[in-house]
Scaffold this active site. Sequence first.
Site, PDB file in Angstrom:
ATOM      1  N   CYS A 108       0.696  -1.160  -0.371  1.00  0.00           N
ATOM      2  CA  CYS A 108      -0.192   0.002   0.567  1.00  0.00           C
ATOM      3  C   CYS A 108       0.948   1.045   0.065  1.00  0.00           C
ATOM      4  O   CYS A 108       0.422   2.938  -0.033  1.00  0.00           O
ATOM      5  CB  CYS A 108      -0.916  -0.202   1.025  1.00  0.00           C
ATOM      6  SG  CYS A 108      -2.040  -1.776   1.370  1.00  0.00           S
ATOM      7  N   HIS A 232      -3.446   6.662   3.409  1.00  0.00           N
ATOM      8  CA  HIS A 232      -3.822   5.510   2.882  1.00  0.00           C
ATOM      9  C   HIS A 232      -4.809   5.251   3.358  1.00  0.00           C
ATOM     10  O   HIS A 232      -4.909   5.272   4.375  1.00  0.00           O
ATOM     11  CB  HIS A 232      -2.689   4.396   3.167  1.00  0.00           C
ATOM     12  CG  HIS A 232      -3.296   2.945   2.915  1.00  0.00           C
ATOM     13  ND1 HIS A 232      -3.347   2.609   1.647  1.00  0.00           N
ATOM     14  CD2 HIS A 232      -3.025   2.093   3.796  1.00  0.00           C
ATOM     15  CE1 HIS A 232      -3.955   1.151   1.874  1.00  0.00           C
ATOM     16  NE2 HIS A 232      -3.541   0.825   2.744  1.00  0.00           N
ATOM     17  N   ASN A 262     -10.625  -0.516   0.585  1.00  0.00           N
ATOM     18  CA  ASN A 262      -8.989  -0.498   0.729  1.00  0.00           C
ATOM     19  C   ASN A 262      -8.131  -0.791  -0.611  1.00  0.00           C
ATOM     20  O   ASN A 262      -8.516  -2.154  -1.346  1.00  0.00           O
ATOM     21  CB  ASN A 262      -8.511  -1.196   1.583  1.00  0.00           C
ATOM     22  CG  ASN A 262      -6.455  -1.521   1.525  1.00  0.00           C
ATOM     23  OD1 ASN A 262      -6.217  -0.624   0.906  1.00  0.00           O
ATOM     24  ND2 ASN A 262      -6.587  -1.316   2.879  1.00  0.00           N
TER      25      ASN A 262
HETATM   26  O1  UT7 Z   1      -3.671  -2.068   4.189  1.00  0.00           O
HETATM   27  C1  UT7 Z   1      -3.664  -2.060   5.494  1.00  0.00           C
HETATM   28  C2  UT7 Z   1      -4.048  -3.389   5.123  1.00  0.00           C
HETATM   29  N1  UT7 Z   1      -4.804  -3.248   6.283  1.00  0.00           N
HETATM   30  C3  UT7 Z   1      -5.260  -2.458   7.185  1.00  0.00           C
HETATM   31  O2  UT7 Z   1      -5.205  -2.172   7.176  1.00  0.00           O
HETATM   32  C4  UT7 Z   1      -5.999  -3.310   8.344  1.00  0.00           C
HETATM   33  C5  UT7 Z   1      -5.609  -3.024   9.518  1.00  0.00           C
HETATM   34  N2  UT7 Z   1      -6.926  -3.321  10.926  1.00  0.00           N
HETATM   35  C6  UT7 Z   1      -8.045  -3.193  10.365  1.00  0.00           C
HETATM   36  O3  UT7 Z   1      -8.795  -2.424   9.634  1.00  0.00           O
HETATM   37  C7  UT7 Z   1      -8.611  -3.184  11.692  1.00  0.00           C
HETATM   38  O4  UT7 Z   1      -8.251  -4.111  12.658  1.00  0.00           O
HETATM   39  C8  UT7 Z   1     -10.016  -4.570  11.069  1.00  0.00           C
HETATM   40  C9  UT7 Z   1     -11.319  -3.577  10.030  1.00  0.00           C
HETATM   41  C10 UT7 Z   1      -9.638  -5.730  10.068  1.00  0.00           C
HETATM   42  C11 UT7 Z   1     -10.841  -5.390  12.361  1.00  0.00           C
HETATM   43  O5  UT7 Z   1     -11.180  -4.424  13.492  1.00  0.00           O
HETATM   44  P1  UT7 Z   1     -10.876  -4.428  14.966  1.00  0.00           P
HETATM   45  O6  UT7 Z   1     -11.433  -3.352  15.798  1.00  0.00           O
HETATM   46  O7  UT7 Z   1      -9.380  -4.508  15.101  1.00  0.00           O
HETATM   47  O8  UT7 Z   1     -11.482  -6.545  15.207  1.00  0.00           O
HETATM   48  P2  UT7 Z   1     -11.004  -7.214  15.747  1.00  0.00           P
HETATM   49  O9  UT7 Z   1     -10.050  -8.030  14.743  1.00  0.00           O
HETATM   50  O10 UT7 Z   1     -10.768  -6.847  16.774  1.00  0.00           O
HETATM   51  O11 UT7 Z   1     -12.354  -8.377  15.817  1.00  0.00           O
HETATM   52  C12 UT7 Z   1     -13.287  -7.591  16.833  1.00  0.00           C
HETATM   53  C13 UT7 Z   1     -14.403  -8.898  16.401  1.00  0.00           C
HETATM   54  C14 UT7 Z   1     -13.734 -10.497  16.815  1.00  0.00           C
HETATM   55  O12 UT7 Z   1     -14.864 -11.203  17.005  1.00  0.00           O
HETATM   56  P3  UT7 Z   1     -14.802 -11.495  18.776  1.00  0.00           P
HETATM   57  O13 UT7 Z   1     -13.546 -12.446  18.581  1.00  0.00           O
HETATM   58  O14 UT7 Z   1     -14.207 -10.111  19.449  1.00  0.00           O
HETATM   59  O15 UT7 Z   1     -15.744 -12.668  18.914  1.00  0.00           O
HETATM   60  C15 UT7 Z   1     -13.504 -10.874  15.222  1.00  0.00           C
HETATM   61  O16 UT7 Z   1     -13.785 -12.262  14.965  1.00  0.00           O
HETATM   62  O17 UT7 Z   1     -15.051  -9.065  15.376  1.00  0.00           O
HETATM   63  C16 UT7 Z   1     -14.488 -10.246  14.514  1.00  0.00           C
HETATM   64  N3  UT7 Z   1     -15.551  -9.780  13.186  1.00  0.00           N
HETATM   65  C17 UT7 Z   1     -16.471  -9.362  12.157  1.00  0.00           C
HETATM   66  N4  UT7 Z   1     -17.352  -9.396  12.917  1.00  0.00           N
HETATM   67  C18 UT7 Z   1     -18.480  -8.731  12.186  1.00  0.00           C
HETATM   68  C19 UT7 Z   1     -14.292 -10.042  12.008  1.00  0.00           C
HETATM   69  N5  UT7 Z   1     -14.730  -9.722  11.478  1.00  0.00           N
HETATM   70  C20 UT7 Z   1     -15.886  -9.459  11.506  1.00  0.00           C
HETATM   71  C21 UT7 Z   1     -16.689  -9.261  10.027  1.00  0.00           C
HETATM   72  N6  UT7 Z   1     -18.168  -8.722  10.214  1.00  0.00           N
HETATM   73  N7  UT7 Z   1     -16.398  -8.880   8.857  1.00  0.00           N
END
Ligand code: UT7
Length: 309
Positions: A108, A232, A262
Amino acid sequence: MGVTITGWGTALPDKVITNADLEARLDTSDEWITERSGIRERRIGDSCAELAIGAGRAALARAGVAPADIDLLALATTTPDQSVPATSAHVAFELGLTCGAFDLNAACSGFVYSLVAASGMVGGHVGRVLLIGAERLSRITDWEDRSTAVLFGDGAGAVVLEAVDGPGDLLAWDLGADGSLRPILYADLHGYITMNGREVFRRAVRAMVDSAQATLERAGVSAAEVTLLVPHQANIRIIEAATQRLGIPMERTAVVLHRTGNTSSASIPLALADAAESGRLSPGDLVLLCGFGAGMTWASALVRWSAAA
Ligand code: UT7
């Protein structure tokens, strides 16, 4: 010699995938996706080359530059259409270019890496560069994996760089890479994107802020003097956290991720072109481009905007 930006253009696939579409096929919800990422829809389809050609053509038209006048093509992408040859060869052929053409993969951060690399090659016989960031991330996205499928999209953005006498409009830059962080975000050959979202999030904010501050310091410019931050477009919460730490308000930040998702290398030029098209940029404005991505890589550049509105 220095460079200035004289044209810009974008290309997005026709097919729109909304959060509601994803809700219908995955264990996710519009509410979760919007709250956690800020993304409402993304576009998918077309090859990396098709998107790059569309954005490149638009940027050439906007700059009023004929393909024959382009002396170098740089294509930032992490999703080339083939392993060999470089997608830039295809793009160059379709645009009618026979100048040097290369792909650059810094995930990215790729567009800013390419901007810095290409700027350094300007001078002598290289007077005009076509710089494109293009991605078909949908090809390496596992559409059954809700933790990544909701985040990514396809698209392309491009700018034309022209040589100018004197230092030009690329005022300062910062590039970096920490390969020890490869495991937190990767796609194996023929594989899908795998990501430790939380860890990437945490590192991304720090990398963006540190890199942006290093660039501002090198330019002798304060955050208050920055007209527009073009970050980004990965997650609105990452952008908000970075702007807060940098002391640049969201009103002075370009955001398109709600409709693009993204798009990796394409995200910064898509957001920059959107700002230029919507009249948010005037000659003399200071624009801070800032990205991070798999590697991990990070990159920032401070650019003076000189193109007429
Ligand atoms: O270009 C660079 C590439 N990537 C990035 O910049 C991504 C950087 N990270 C992020 O943007 C965020 O970490 C995410 C959007 C990917 C995730 O958000 P988060 O607030 O960090 O959530 P998390 O990964 O801590 O997940 C929270 C909960 C989990 O459930 P439990 O463990 O709390 O029960 C996940 O399993 O949300 C769950 N979860 C979802 N729920 C509904 C993960 N993905 C989803 C989904 N829909 N799509």
